[in-house]
Design an enzyme around this catalytic site. Structure first.
Site, mmCIF file in Angstrom:
data_model
loop_
_atom_site.group_PDB
_atom_site.id
_atom_site.type_symbol
_atom_site.label_atom_id
_atom_site.label_comp_id
_atom_site.label_asym_id
_atom_site.label_seq_id
_atom_site.Cartn_x
_atom_site.Cartn_y
_atom_site.Cartn_z
ATOM 1 N N MET A 189 -6.784 11.040 -4.951
ATOM 2 C CA MET A 189 -6.594 9.613 -5.209
ATOM 3 C C MET A 189 -7.846 8.772 -4.986
ATOM 4 S SD MET A 189 -4.633 8.050 -1.876
ATOM 5 C CE MET A 189 -4.853 6.410 -2.532
ATOM 6 N N TYR A 190 -8.859 9.307 -4.306
ATOM 7 C CA TYR A 190 -10.065 8.518 -4.067
ATOM 8 C C TYR A 190 -10.737 8.188 -5.405
ATOM 9 C CZ TYR A 190 -9.739 10.077 0.837
ATOM 10 O OH TYR A 190 -9.324 10.348 2.128
ATOM 11 N N SER A 191 -10.795 6.902 -5.707
ATOM 12 C CA SER A 191 -11.364 6.439 -6.981
ATOM 13 C C SER A 191 -10.704 7.135 -8.173
ATOM 14 C CB SER A 191 -12.883 6.649 -7.019
ATOM 15 O OG SER A 191 -13.518 5.789 -6.094
#
Length: 350
Positions: free
Chosen positions: A60-62
């Protein structure tokens, strides 16, 4: 840079893990950092040159860009490192289907395939559940993870952000069903957040679960850049609403002690806070983040020196949170028992 075994496995990871939430910078993660592949490659190679072999990211990071940048930054050095990524949350790119989140077999299998593509690899060293999913039985989640290990797509599995009873339940389920068990647990831990010392750290040590620490600087608050009563400096995580709660009075009292020790040692307050976390009982690896080479160099330097017992005691005392029930009651009982023992008269030799 010391290597430590991850829980009861034979896998050795560096005591510092480079977190990559600063890689990419889109879909709400701009305030964390916006490092592109070239910039990230410099930090990755600096870390490896300092002895770091452990890198942490999440799908989910970026919206996956962090994984993409990490994979590209590693390039041909991929097999020299341990990559950890995560699954649980909905991707912040607009995906909103009913199966685009959680720890179901459907979501796990689809997510791991996407992470493998973005990372440019055919295996993930440590695949972590990114939080609790109260709707999916542990049996389903753990069997899906076990299948991925057996298929060679994942080598170890871990968890993050669970309560003690949730992690215990997962370990018991694995043991009963003969499934791959969680090798690690990634948790929040810092001088501003010591609640895990009551149950999670002792439980992990007793069960042979490795501990990865996230936010050891409390979103930058323990770096000493913010003054008591002042608004967070522009550009910091706290300035844009970093969600991590702290007790402000106790935390700024702690920052005062950090600054004092840092001045005496001629190091930064951030280094002192990281050094304290690295010494935490049961801690395997501390996850750091950096937006630039200066921050990374300073953070890595925390591995090159040690706190004295007196410095440890001062930090422990000023940052200690009040004990909740039943811990205060057990502490009271232990103190009363010690008092009883001390008051027992020596037997009369006559």
């Amino acid at each position: 840079m010391r290597m430590r075994y991850l829980g009861r496995t034979g896998l050795q990871v560096s005591e510092i893990c480079l977190g990559t939430m600063t890689f990419g910078g889109r879909h709400g993660f701009q305030h964390m950092g916006q490092l592109n592949t070239i910039e990230a490659r410099r930090l990755v190679h600096m870390s490896m040159d300092a002895g770091v072999n452990f890198f942490d990211t999440a799908d989910m990071y970026s919206a996956g860009q962090s994984e993409e940048v990490l994979g590209a930054a590693l390039g041909t050095r991929r097999d020299d490192v341990i990559i950890a990524t995560k699954v649980r949350w909905q991707m912040p790119d607009g995906s909103s289907g009913p199966n685009d989140r959680g720890l179901s077999r459907h979501h796990i299998v689809r997510s791991v395939e996407a992470s493998l593509r973005r990372l440019g690899t055919d295996y993930i060293d440590l695949y972590q559940t990114h939080g609790w999913d109260g709707r999916t039985p542990w049996e389903e989640t753990l069997r899906a993870l076990d299948d991925l290990v057996r298929a060679g797509k994942v080598r170890y599995v871990g968890a993050s952000n669970l309560t003690s009873w949730q992690l215990t339940r997962a370990l018991a389920t694995s043991e009963k069903a003969g499934l791959e068990r969680f090798a690690s647990h990634q948790i929040q831990y810092s001088l501003a957040a010591r609640e895990v010392e009551w149950e999670l750290l002792p439980m992990a040590e007793a069960e042979g679960v490795g501990v990865m620490v996230w936010s050891p600087l409390a979103g930058g608050l323990l770096s000493g850049h913010q003054e008591r009563g002042a608004t967070p400096p522009p550009g910091t995580r706290r300035a844009v609403g970093w969600f991590e709660p702290v007790d402000p009075e106790r935390t700024f009292d702690t920052v005062d002690v950090l600054r004092k020790i840092a001045q005496e040692r001629e190091v930064s307050p951030a280094q002192v806070a990281l050094r304290w976390a690295l010494d935490g009982k049961g801690v395997t690896s501390v996850v750091i983040g950096a937006r630039n080479e200066r921050q990374l160099t300073d953070n890595l330097a925390a591995t090159t020196w040690s706190l004295t017992p007196e410095e440890h005691a001062a930090l422990d005392e000023v940052s200690a949170p009040p004990l909740p029930y039943p811990y205060w009651h057990q502490d009271y009982c232990d103190a009363d028992r010690v008092k009883e023992v001390e008051e027992v008269e020596e037997p009369d030799e006559g």
